[in-house]
Enzyme design. Structure first.
Site, PDB file in Angstrom:
ATOM      1  N   ALA A  66       0.846  -1.188   0.000  1.00 32.20           N
ATOM      2  CA  ALA A  66       0.000   0.000   0.000  1.00 32.20           C
ATOM      3  C   ALA A  66       0.886   1.245   0.000  1.00 32.20           C
ATOM      4  O   ALA A  66       2.057   1.198   0.394  1.00 32.20           O
ATOM      5  CB  ALA A  66      -0.908  -0.006   1.223  1.00 32.20           C
ATOM      6  N   GLY A 111      -0.290  -5.189   0.634  1.00 31.80           N
ATOM      7  CA  GLY A 111      -1.417  -5.159  -0.296  1.00 31.80           C
ATOM      8  C   GLY A 111      -1.095  -5.769  -1.639  1.00 31.80           C
ATOM      9  O   GLY A 111      -1.997  -6.258  -2.326  1.00 31.80           O
ATOM     10  N   GLU A 114      -1.657  -9.356  -1.185  1.00 32.08           N
ATOM     11  CA  GLU A 114      -3.101  -9.553  -1.059  1.00 32.08           C
ATOM     12  C   GLU A 114      -3.790  -9.463  -2.420  1.00 32.08           C
ATOM     13  O   GLU A 114      -4.764 -10.179  -2.677  1.00 32.08           O
ATOM     14  CB  GLU A 114      -3.673  -8.536  -0.082  1.00 32.08           C
ATOM     15  CG  GLU A 114      -3.241  -8.818   1.357  1.00 32.08           C
ATOM     16  CD  GLU A 114      -3.634  -7.731   2.339  1.00 32.08           C
ATOM     17  OE1 GLU A 114      -4.402  -8.014   3.263  1.00 32.08           O
ATOM     18  OE2 GLU A 114      -3.159  -6.586   2.171  1.00 32.08           O
ATOM     19  N   GLU A 134       2.861  -6.006   7.588  1.00 36.59           N
ATOM     20  CA  GLU A 134       2.027  -5.015   8.267  1.00 36.59           C
ATOM     21  C   GLU A 134       2.306  -4.887   9.765  1.00 36.59           C
ATOM     22  O   GLU A 134       2.198  -3.789  10.321  1.00 36.59           O
ATOM     23  CB  GLU A 134       0.544  -5.333   8.039  1.00 36.59           C
ATOM     24  CG  GLU A 134       0.024  -4.972   6.658  1.00 36.59           C
ATOM     25  CD  GLU A 134       0.269  -6.058   5.615  1.00 36.59           C
ATOM     26  OE1 GLU A 134      -0.271  -5.936   4.508  1.00 36.59           O
ATOM     27  OE2 GLU A 134       1.005  -7.024   5.924  1.00 36.59           O
TER      28      GLU A 134
END
Length: 255
Positions: A66, A111, A114, A134
């Site tokens: 992210a 992300g 993911e 994270e």
């Protein structure tokens, strides 16, 4: 169609969606989510596309995570909205009626991993590094990582990756079932396209139901879903063409 943060090409029933923010290692920001939502809405209804490949621009990163620069200004409710947004877009990819293959060309972190997990199949380059870092930020994976990763590699291995925040190599990822195959960086996209070419020869109607049935395997009524989808396909044109071609000893032609 024009997108700010991604590139789209379509050829021979195969769409290639390239996250195109190389200056930030293709990090996910609000614009990328908007573009991904729009492009997958388009591809779901585009009849000239039967398979989708997702990759990253350049040779360093698929998606490095992210865009953390967006995080400090968020409060608790805004953070929940961001997570829900990620889930919404990645669920759209996972439930697309056409197979989505991730060509993981370099870093797939946070992300980015993911996003790859939301795809139906994952191929990786030898230089790929995968991880969910994270907890080093005092967070958890928020775009489906805690849900999809345990189903793919088991709860114990998923816990190890999430709790330790360590990156693993492409070969390690293959050994635990996180990616299907590993190739050199130069071979990655051609090999992914070759798989896509094999897929698009098959029944789009059958594949669409197969995606639904496999996704339903996580639910209590998964077996019931498989039975229903199997029966529904007997009334479809692809089934009639496939059986006729088999009996006539020819290759099927699916429209």
């Amino acid at each position: 169609m024009n997108y700010e943060s991604i590139k789209l090409t379509i050829e021979r029933k195969i769409a290639i969606v390239t996250i195109n923010r190389p200056e930030s290692l293709n990090a996910l920001n609000a614009q990328v989510f908007n573009d991904l939502e729009n492009v997958f809405d388009y591809l779901d209804s585009e009849k000239s596309v039967n398979c989708v490949i997702v990759t990253g621009s350049g040779d360093k990163a698929f998606v490095a995570g992210a865009d953390i620069k967006e995080f400090p200004s968020l409060n608790q409710e805004q953070a929940k909205e961001l997570s829900a947004r990620g889930h919404y877009v990645f669920n759209k990819i996972e439930n697309l009626s056409k197979p989505v293959i991730a060509a993981v060309n370099g870093f797939a972190l946070g992300g980015g991993l993911e996003l790859a997990l939301a795809c139906h199949i994952r191929y990786a380059s030898e230089n790929a590094k995968l991880g969910l870092p994270e907890v080093t930020l005092g967070l958890i994976p928020g775009y489906g990582g805690t849900q999809r990763l345990p189903k793919l590699i088991g709860k114990g291995r998923a816990n190890e990756m999430i709790f330790s925040a360590k990156m693993i190599s492409a070969e390690k990822a293959k050994s635990i079932g996180l990616v299907n195959e590993v190739f050199s960086l130069e071979e990655l996209l051609p090999k992914t396209q070759h798989l896509a070419e094999q897929i698009v020869k098959n029944s789009p109607q059958g594949i669409a139901k197969a995606i639904k049935a496999v996704n339903a395997s996580d639910h209590e009524k998964g077996t019931e879903s498989e039975i229903n989808y199997f029966g529904e396909l007997f009334s479809e044109e692809d089934f009639k063409e496939g059986v006729s071609a088999f009996l006539e000893k020819r290759k099927p032609v699916f429209n």
